[in-house]
Scaffold this active site. Structure first.
Site, PDB file in Angstrom:
ATOM      1  N   PHE A 193       0.853  -1.194   0.000  1.00  0.00           N
ATOM      2  CA  PHE A 193       0.000   0.000   0.000  1.00  0.00           C
ATOM      3  C   PHE A 193       0.893   1.250   0.000  1.00  0.00           C
ATOM      4  O   PHE A 193       1.796   1.356   0.830  1.00  0.00           O
ATOM      5  CB  PHE A 193      -0.883  -0.036   1.248  1.00  0.00           C
ATOM      6  CG  PHE A 193      -2.003   0.943   1.237  1.00  0.00           C
ATOM      7  CD1 PHE A 193      -3.036   0.841   0.320  1.00  0.00           C
ATOM      8  CD2 PHE A 193      -2.042   1.978   2.170  1.00  0.00           C
ATOM      9  CE1 PHE A 193      -4.085   1.745   0.314  1.00  0.00           C
ATOM     10  CE2 PHE A 193      -3.092   2.885   2.174  1.00  0.00           C
ATOM     11  CZ  PHE A 193      -4.111   2.768   1.247  1.00  0.00           C
ATOM     12  N   ASP A 241       1.002  -5.441   7.532  1.00  0.00           N
ATOM     13  CA  ASP A 241      -0.171  -4.582   7.424  1.00  0.00           C
ATOM     14  C   ASP A 241      -1.375  -5.492   7.161  1.00  0.00           C
ATOM     15  O   ASP A 241      -1.443  -6.176   6.129  1.00  0.00           O
ATOM     16  CB  ASP A 241       0.011  -3.571   6.283  1.00  0.00           C
ATOM     17  CG  ASP A 241      -1.089  -2.503   6.305  1.00  0.00           C
ATOM     18  OD1 ASP A 241      -2.210  -2.818   6.724  1.00  0.00           O
ATOM     19  OD2 ASP A 241      -0.806  -1.357   5.892  1.00  0.00           O
ATOM     20  N   TYR A 248     -12.075  -0.024   9.380  1.00  0.00           N
ATOM     21  CA  TYR A 248     -13.244   0.472   8.643  1.00  0.00           C
ATOM     22  C   TYR A 248     -13.511  -0.324   7.366  1.00  0.00           C
ATOM     23  O   TYR A 248     -14.417  -0.015   6.622  1.00  0.00           O
ATOM     24  CB  TYR A 248     -13.123   1.963   8.329  1.00  0.00           C
ATOM     25  CG  TYR A 248     -11.810   2.386   7.681  1.00  0.00           C
ATOM     26  CD1 TYR A 248     -11.581   2.175   6.333  1.00  0.00           C
ATOM     27  CD2 TYR A 248     -10.821   3.008   8.436  1.00  0.00           C
ATOM     28  CE1 TYR A 248     -10.389   2.561   5.757  1.00  0.00           C
ATOM     29  CE2 TYR A 248      -9.612   3.399   7.861  1.00  0.00           C
ATOM     30  CZ  TYR A 248      -9.409   3.178   6.528  1.00  0.00           C
ATOM     31  OH  TYR A 248      -8.222   3.557   5.953  1.00  0.00           O
ATOM     32  N   LYS A 249     -12.704  -1.355   7.097  1.00  0.00           N
ATOM     33  CA  LYS A 249     -12.943  -2.190   5.914  1.00  0.00           C
ATOM     34  C   LYS A 249     -13.791  -3.386   6.348  1.00  0.00           C
ATOM     35  O   LYS A 249     -14.958  -3.210   6.684  1.00  0.00           O
ATOM     36  CB  LYS A 249     -11.609  -2.583   5.284  1.00  0.00           C
ATOM     37  CG  LYS A 249     -10.905  -1.350   4.694  1.00  0.00           C
ATOM     38  CD  LYS A 249      -9.503  -1.595   4.213  1.00  0.00           C
ATOM     39  CE  LYS A 249      -8.915  -0.278   3.682  1.00  0.00           C
ATOM     40  NZ  LYS A 249      -7.462  -0.296   3.596  1.00  0.00           N
ATOM     41  N   ARG A 262     -12.113  -3.400  -8.508  1.00  0.00           N
ATOM     42  CA  ARG A 262     -12.044  -4.342  -7.390  1.00  0.00           C
ATOM     43  C   ARG A 262     -13.453  -4.699  -6.947  1.00  0.00           C
ATOM     44  O   ARG A 262     -14.298  -3.822  -6.731  1.00  0.00           O
ATOM     45  CB  ARG A 262     -11.300  -3.722  -6.198  1.00  0.00           C
ATOM     46  CG  ARG A 262      -9.809  -3.550  -6.422  1.00  0.00           C
ATOM     47  CD  ARG A 262      -9.107  -3.250  -5.118  1.00  0.00           C
ATOM     48  NE  ARG A 262      -9.760  -2.164  -4.367  1.00  0.00           N
ATOM     49  CZ  ARG A 262      -9.310  -1.695  -3.210  1.00  0.00           C
ATOM     50  NH1 ARG A 262      -8.243  -2.210  -2.648  1.00  0.00           N
ATOM     51  NH2 ARG A 262      -9.934  -0.703  -2.597  1.00  0.00           N
TER      52      ARG A 262
HETATM   53  C1  PLP Z   1      -6.741   0.878   3.856  1.00  0.00           C
HETATM   54  C2  PLP Z   1      -5.324   0.637   4.145  1.00  0.00           C
HETATM   55  C3  PLP Z   1      -4.620   1.472   4.988  1.00  0.00           C
HETATM   56  C4  PLP Z   1      -5.283   2.694   5.560  1.00  0.00           C
HETATM   57  O1  PLP Z   1      -4.448   3.545   6.244  1.00  0.00           O
HETATM   58  P1  PLP Z   1      -5.081   4.768   7.019  1.00  0.00           P
HETATM   59  O2  PLP Z   1      -3.954   5.354   7.745  1.00  0.00           O
HETATM   60  O3  PLP Z   1      -6.163   4.235   7.906  1.00  0.00           O
HETATM   61  O4  PLP Z   1      -5.672   5.698   6.023  1.00  0.00           O
HETATM   62  C5  PLP Z   1      -3.303   1.170   5.272  1.00  0.00           C
HETATM   63  N1  PLP Z   1      -2.718   0.083   4.723  1.00  0.00           N
HETATM   64  C6  PLP Z   1      -3.386  -0.749   3.891  1.00  0.00           C
HETATM   65  C7  PLP Z   1      -2.713  -1.957   3.326  1.00  0.00           C
HETATM   66  C8  PLP Z   1      -4.701  -0.483   3.566  1.00  0.00           C
HETATM   67  O5  PLP Z   1      -5.360  -1.284   2.722  1.00  0.00           O
END
Ligand code: PLP
Length: 427
Positions: free
Chosen positions: A129, A208, A233-234, A387
């Site tokens: 990410f 992560d 939040y996912k 996706r």
């Molecule tokens: C959604 C996501 C994030 C989100 O990071 P925030 O700091 O909450 O915005 C981080 N890493 C991955 C792999 C994600 O999919």
């Protein structure tokens, strides 16, 4: 080639025998016209959250005011940590809830690099990410100037062979950091194998879990994982910008220090001492006052995952993504789509990625149909990935069937041509 009719019957039958089917009624909206395939980006609202938040606002804040810190709020982070711990295979005293994923990543990556200060190599991959990569780049440019970031490159843009990890690790490697399930293709690393490889060199691993927490069983303790971060939040349905979590294995906690030394990480925050002294527990990774409203809103989502059971959810998710994959192969691949996720459901998380040269306009046509068709909400990741997030808590097989049919129609009838290419800010 299986006919449309037979896929339709299959979907109906799979829905009928689905033991988790009642969970979808715990989520808003109840509008059957909308097919939501974006739970991998923002999970749906659990209906219970409405009443809970109302209570926290009107009673705890409205009536009890500051007394609520002692009555309800001081222990909230730990209370939620213990529920997240069960979902990610950790002990309650190894998980902290608060801040966001990026900030937690920064805290742990910094702490790990400090701890391993005689080593100067950081390893990650180009499937990761971007925020995580930006954070690493920032750490190197502001604090760890002697360090290098070694980016492993995926051959197919979908997955990465663990042989590459084996080849790149050495005794100079301080930190290996990867997304457990990668955000574009949904490729899933074998956490146990990777941890073992890294530990041969005493390299620390930071996972992560944003796309795996709540979608696949995560076994942090069983695989002897060092550190992890993830968002809620996912697949955990905690609400937009809900607080994130971090994990540090028990024996590592006293060795790692929070680089952001705020009062909530202090041993005695309310003694108001003028000198910092880190807490001994995982709470040393706290910084400041937590956002109570968004933290409170997380609990119903966690409870629903625990009630359904992560192993049951995984079984349904694999059955759903396999069903959809078969339909994609017979009905979409011939139309110029390509399958951009691992072929084997064992090696992917809970979303499927499809590429098409008109991917963006196709996704627009799905979200904003002109007439009569159902609204279908996937998301889009550049340059051309659609996706399809499958959330087994609330998606049905029939919804997946309808999605493929709709995508087929959009392309066969060239309906995407009715949409312009202006890209919205959030896709
Ligand atoms: C959604 C996501 C994030 C989100 O990071 P925030 O700091 O909450 O915005 C981080 N890493 C991955 C792999 C994600 O999919």
């Amino acid at each position: 080639m299986d006919s449309i009719e037979s896929f339709k019957n299959q979907a109906g039958e799979l829905d009928r025998i689905d033991t988790l089917s009642a969970f979808r009624y715990h989520f808003a909206p109840q509008d059957e016209q909308i097919i939501y395939l974006d739970g991998n980006s923002l999970g749906k609202l659990p209906i219970r959250t409405n009443a809970l938040l109302h209570k926290v606002v009107t009673e705890q804040w409205g009536q009890r005011m500051i007394r609520s810190w002692n009555e309800n709020w001081m222990g909230l982070s730990q209370h939620l940590s213990s529920k997240i711990a069960r979902i990610i295979g950790a002990e309650p005293d190894e998980v902290f809830v608060g801040d966001n994923t990026s900030v937690n990543f920064y805290k742990l990556a910094f702490a790990a690099l400090k701890f391993q200060k005689e080593r100067n190599k950081i390893v990650t991959d180009n499937l990761n990410f971007p925020s995580d990569l930006y954070l690493l780049q920032g750490l190197v440019s502001h604090h760890f100037a002697d360090h290098s970031i070694n980016m492993m490159l995926s051959d197919d843009g979908i997955s990465l062979n663990t042989k590459k990890i084996e080849e790149i690790l050495d005794h100079k490697t301080a930190l290996l950091t990867l997304s457990h399930v990668v955000f574009k293709s949904a490729f899933m690393y074998d956490m146990g194998i990777v941890n073992e490889l890294a530990h041969k060199y005493n390299t620390l691993v930071l996972w992560d879990l944003s796309h795996s927490g709540g979608s696949v069983p995560v076994r942090l303790n069983e695989t002897n994982a060092d550190m992890a971060v993830g968002c809620t939040y996912k697949y955990l349905n905690g609400g937009p910008g809900a607080p994130a979590y971090l994990y540090v294995r028990k024996d590592l906690q006293e060795k790692l220090f929070n680089p952001i030394q705020g009062w909530f990480g202090h041993n005695e925050p309310f003694a108001f001492n003028l000198d910092y002294k880190a807490r001994r527990s995982i709470e040393r990774f706290a910084v400041g006052t937590p956002g109570i409203l968004s933290m409170a809103a997380m609990e119903p989502g966690l409870d629903l995952i625990l009630e359904a059971g992560i192993e049951n959810l995984r079984l349904k998710s694999m059955a759903q993504s396999t069903f959809m994959q078969q339909m994609i192969y017979s009905h979409l691949i011939p139309l110029g789509f390509s399958f951009a996720s691992p072929e084997d459901s064992q090696h992917r998380g809970s979303h499927l990625s499809l590429q098409h040269s008109e991917g963006y306009r196709i996704s627009k046509a799905m979200i904003s149909p002109k007439v009569g068709s159902p609204i279908i909400i996937p998301d889009f990741r550049p340059p051309n990935n659609i996706r399809l997030g499958i959330a087994p808590l609330y998606n049905t097989f029939t919804e997946l069937f309808e999605t493929v049919i709709r995508m087929r129609t959009i392309v066969v009838e060239e309906q995407y041509k009715l949409y312009n290419e202006t890209v919205e800010e959030v896709t």
